[in-house]
Design a protein around this motif. Structure first.
Motif, PDB file in Angstrom:
ATOM      1  N   ILE A  51      55.899  43.263  34.926  1.00 22.28           N
ATOM      2  CA  ILE A  51      54.718  42.417  35.079  1.00 22.28           C
ATOM      3  C   ILE A  51      55.168  40.965  35.166  1.00 22.28           C
ATOM      4  CG2 ILE A  51      52.513  41.684  34.083  1.00 22.28           C
ATOM      5  CD1 ILE A  51      52.485  44.628  34.713  1.00 22.28           C
TER       6      ILE A  51
ATOM      7  N   GLU B 210      48.313  39.033  38.115  1.00 27.50           N
ATOM      8  CA  GLU B 210      49.748  39.126  37.855  1.00 27.50           C
ATOM      9  C   GLU B 210      50.391  39.954  38.969  1.00 27.50           C
ATOM     10  OE1 GLU B 210      49.907  39.399  32.999  1.00 27.50           O
ATOM     11  OE2 GLU B 210      49.280  41.188  34.098  1.00 27.50           O
TER      12      GLU B 210
ATOM     13  N   MET C 186      52.831  43.021  39.912  1.00 32.41           N
ATOM     14  CA  MET C 186      53.250  44.241  39.244  1.00 32.41           C
ATOM     15  C   MET C 186      54.203  45.008  40.151  1.00 32.41           C
ATOM     16  SD  MET C 186      51.045  47.456  37.776  1.00 32.41           S
ATOM     17  CE  MET C 186      50.886  48.257  39.363  1.00 32.41           C
TER      18      MET C 186
END
Length: 200
Positions: free
Chosen positions: A143, A190, A192
Protein backbone atom coordinates in the motif's frame (compact mmCIF):
# COMPACT_ATOMS: atom_id res chain seq x y z
CA UNK A 1 21.08 -8.98 5.64
CA UNK A 2 24.21 -7.20 4.43
CA UNK A 3 25.80 -4.33 6.35
CA UNK A 4 25.39 -2.07 3.30
CA UNK A 5 21.65 -2.75 3.13
CA UNK A 6 21.23 -2.21 6.87
CA UNK A 7 23.10 1.11 6.87
CA UNK A 8 21.33 2.40 3.75
CA UNK A 9 17.95 1.56 5.29
CA UNK A 10 18.36 4.15 8.04
CA UNK A 11 20.92 6.60 6.65
CA UNK A 12 21.31 7.96 3.13
CA UNK A 13 22.88 11.41 2.77
CA UNK A 14 21.17 13.94 0.52
CA UNK A 15 23.90 13.88 -2.12
CA UNK A 16 23.45 10.11 -2.58
CA UNK A 17 19.67 10.47 -2.84
CA UNK A 18 20.17 13.12 -5.55
CA UNK A 19 22.74 11.00 -7.38
CA UNK A 20 20.47 7.95 -7.39
CA UNK A 21 17.43 10.00 -8.43
CA UNK A 22 19.47 11.40 -11.33
CA UNK A 23 20.33 7.83 -12.34
CA UNK A 24 16.68 6.70 -12.24
CA UNK A 25 15.65 9.77 -14.25
CA UNK A 26 18.38 9.27 -16.85
CA UNK A 27 17.57 5.59 -17.38
CA UNK A 28 13.79 6.01 -17.59
CA UNK A 29 13.94 9.10 -19.82
CA UNK A 30 16.43 7.38 -22.15
CA UNK A 31 14.11 4.36 -22.28
CA UNK A 32 11.22 6.55 -23.41
CA UNK A 33 13.43 8.45 -25.87
CA UNK A 34 14.52 5.16 -27.42
CA UNK A 35 10.86 4.30 -28.03
CA UNK A 36 10.25 7.67 -29.65
CA UNK A 37 13.26 7.12 -31.93
CA UNK A 38 12.12 3.59 -32.73
CA UNK A 39 8.52 4.47 -33.60
CA UNK A 40 8.72 8.09 -34.76
CA UNK A 41 10.70 10.50 -36.83
CA UNK A 42 13.56 12.67 -35.57
CA UNK A 43 11.25 15.71 -35.53
CA UNK A 44 9.11 14.04 -32.87
CA UNK A 45 11.99 13.53 -30.44
CA UNK A 46 11.67 15.63 -27.31
CA UNK A 47 14.41 18.11 -26.37
CA UNK A 48 16.79 16.12 -24.17
CA UNK A 49 17.91 19.06 -22.02
CA UNK A 50 15.52 17.95 -19.26
CA UNK A 51 17.67 14.88 -18.61
CA UNK A 52 19.78 17.11 -16.36
CA UNK A 53 18.14 17.47 -12.96
CA UNK A 54 18.85 20.50 -10.78
CA UNK A 55 17.77 21.75 -7.37
CA UNK A 56 16.64 19.89 -4.27
CA UNK A 57 15.00 16.47 -4.32
CA UNK A 58 11.49 17.87 -4.72
CA UNK A 59 12.53 20.03 -7.67
CA UNK A 60 14.40 17.14 -9.29
CA UNK A 61 11.40 14.82 -8.95
CA UNK A 62 9.22 17.46 -10.60
CA UNK A 63 11.66 17.87 -13.53
CA UNK A 64 11.79 14.08 -13.99
CA UNK A 65 8.01 13.68 -13.87
CA UNK A 66 7.54 16.54 -16.34
CA UNK A 67 10.04 14.90 -18.71
CA UNK A 68 8.15 11.59 -18.41
CA UNK A 69 4.80 13.30 -19.05
CA UNK A 70 6.05 14.98 -22.22
CA UNK A 71 7.44 11.78 -23.68
CA UNK A 72 4.42 9.66 -22.75
CA UNK A 73 2.12 12.25 -24.35
CA UNK A 74 4.11 12.19 -27.60
CA UNK A 75 4.20 8.38 -27.57
CA UNK A 76 0.41 8.21 -27.19
CA UNK A 77 -0.08 10.76 -29.98
CA UNK A 78 2.16 8.66 -32.23
CA UNK A 79 0.84 5.19 -31.45
CA UNK A 80 -2.53 5.55 -29.77
CA UNK A 81 -3.24 4.86 -26.12
CA UNK A 82 -3.33 1.06 -26.07
CA UNK A 83 -0.18 0.45 -28.10
CA UNK A 84 1.73 3.22 -26.33
CA UNK A 85 0.84 1.80 -22.91
CA UNK A 86 1.77 -1.73 -23.95
CA UNK A 87 5.19 -0.95 -25.44
CA UNK A 88 5.85 1.76 -22.84
CA UNK A 89 5.20 -0.61 -19.94
CA UNK A 90 7.36 -3.33 -21.52
CA UNK A 91 10.24 -0.90 -21.98
CA UNK A 92 9.92 0.56 -18.48
CA UNK A 93 9.76 -2.91 -16.92
CA UNK A 94 13.11 -3.71 -18.55
CA UNK A 95 14.60 -0.42 -17.32
CA UNK A 96 13.31 -1.11 -13.81
CA UNK A 97 14.58 -4.69 -13.92
CA UNK A 98 18.12 -3.49 -14.64
CA UNK A 99 17.86 -0.80 -11.94
CA UNK A 100 16.71 -3.47 -9.47
CA UNK A 101 19.57 -5.80 -10.38
CA UNK A 102 22.06 -2.96 -9.95
CA UNK A 103 20.56 -1.99 -6.57
CA UNK A 104 20.67 -5.63 -5.47
CA UNK A 105 24.41 -5.76 -6.19
CA UNK A 106 25.14 -2.40 -4.55
CA UNK A 107 23.14 -3.18 -1.42
CA UNK A 108 24.05 -6.85 -1.15
CA UNK A 109 20.36 -7.86 -0.99
CA UNK A 110 19.62 -11.58 -0.72
CA UNK A 111 16.71 -13.72 -1.93
CA UNK A 112 14.38 -13.22 1.00
CA UNK A 113 11.35 -11.01 1.50
CA UNK A 114 12.93 -8.97 4.32
CA UNK A 115 15.78 -7.84 2.05
CA UNK A 116 13.37 -7.16 -0.81
CA UNK A 117 11.18 -4.96 1.40
CA UNK A 118 14.15 -3.07 2.82
CA UNK A 119 15.81 -2.52 -0.57
CA UNK A 120 12.49 -1.38 -2.08
CA UNK A 121 12.01 1.11 0.78
CA UNK A 122 15.43 2.61 0.01
CA UNK A 123 14.64 3.01 -3.69
CA UNK A 124 11.21 4.45 -2.92
CA UNK A 125 12.75 6.95 -0.48
CA UNK A 126 14.71 8.33 -3.45
CA UNK A 127 11.42 8.89 -5.29
CA UNK A 128 9.56 10.31 -2.29
CA UNK A 129 7.27 7.31 -1.85
CA UNK A 130 6.10 5.79 1.45
CA UNK A 131 4.59 2.33 1.59
CA UNK A 132 3.60 -0.44 3.95
CA UNK A 133 3.25 -4.17 3.43
CA UNK A 134 0.15 -6.02 4.56
CA UNK A 135 -0.72 -9.69 4.53
CA UNK A 136 -4.37 -10.07 3.60
CA UNK A 137 -5.60 -13.65 3.72
CA UNK A 138 -2.20 -14.95 2.62
CA UNK A 139 -1.81 -12.32 -0.10
CA UNK A 140 1.05 -9.84 0.17
CA UNK A 141 -0.19 -6.33 -0.59
CA UNK A 142 1.89 -3.17 -0.89
CA UNK A 143 0.00 0.00 0.00
CA UNK A 144 1.49 3.33 -1.09
CA UNK A 145 0.04 6.00 1.18
CA UNK A 146 2.22 8.86 -0.05
CA UNK A 147 3.76 9.38 -3.48
CA UNK A 148 5.53 12.63 -4.32
CA UNK A 149 5.27 11.82 -8.04
CA UNK A 150 1.48 11.44 -7.99
CA UNK A 151 1.18 15.23 -7.73
CA UNK A 152 2.97 15.61 -11.06
CA UNK A 153 2.20 12.52 -13.13
CA UNK A 154 -0.62 12.23 -15.63
CA UNK A 155 -2.59 8.97 -15.22
CA UNK A 156 -1.01 7.74 -18.47
CA UNK A 157 2.52 8.42 -17.26
CA UNK A 158 1.84 6.65 -13.98
CA UNK A 159 0.38 3.66 -15.83
CA UNK A 160 3.54 3.34 -17.93
CA UNK A 161 6.18 4.32 -15.36
CA UNK A 162 4.74 2.07 -12.64
CA UNK A 163 5.95 -0.82 -14.77
CA UNK A 164 9.49 0.32 -13.86
CA UNK A 165 8.59 -0.27 -10.19
CA UNK A 166 7.36 -3.75 -11.08
CA UNK A 167 10.62 -4.40 -12.91
CA UNK A 168 12.67 -3.18 -9.95
CA UNK A 169 11.02 -5.77 -7.69
CA UNK A 170 11.85 -8.55 -10.14
CA UNK A 171 15.42 -7.25 -10.40
CA UNK A 172 15.79 -7.18 -6.62
CA UNK A 173 14.45 -10.72 -6.26
CA UNK A 174 13.95 -12.99 -9.28
CA UNK A 175 11.48 -15.08 -7.29
CA UNK A 176 9.02 -12.23 -6.73
CA UNK A 177 6.72 -10.20 -8.98
CA UNK A 178 4.63 -7.12 -8.32
CA UNK A 179 1.59 -5.78 -10.15
CA UNK A 180 -0.25 -2.54 -9.44
CA UNK A 181 -4.03 -2.82 -9.10
CA UNK A 182 -4.90 0.73 -7.99
CA UNK A 183 -3.18 4.08 -8.50
CA UNK A 184 -3.54 7.48 -6.84
CA UNK A 185 -3.36 9.13 -10.27
CA UNK A 186 -6.53 7.23 -11.26
CA UNK A 187 -8.40 8.66 -8.28
CA UNK A 188 -7.68 6.01 -5.64
CA UNK A 189 -6.83 7.21 -2.14
CA UNK A 190 -3.76 4.95 -2.14
CA UNK A 191 -1.81 2.90 -4.66
CA UNK A 192 -2.15 -0.84 -4.18
CA UNK A 193 0.04 -3.57 -5.65
CA UNK A 194 0.04 -7.35 -5.23
CA UNK A 195 3.37 -9.08 -4.61
CA UNK A 196 3.56 -12.77 -5.47
CA UNK A 197 6.06 -15.52 -5.91
CA UNK A 198 6.96 -16.12 -9.55
CA UNK A 199 5.40 -19.34 -10.78
CA UNK A 200 7.74 -21.27 -13.07
Amino acid sequence: MSIRLKIASFWLPDFILKKELNNVARKTIEGLDNLLKQYGSETEIIDESDKVLKGNLKERRFIMAKAHNKRVSVLIDMLGYEKAVKIGRNAMFEVGYKLGQNARRKLGARDNFEDLELAASILYKILGINFKIENKDGNIIMIVNRCALSKYYSPESCMILSAADEGVVRGLNENMSMQFKERITDGASECMACINEVKL
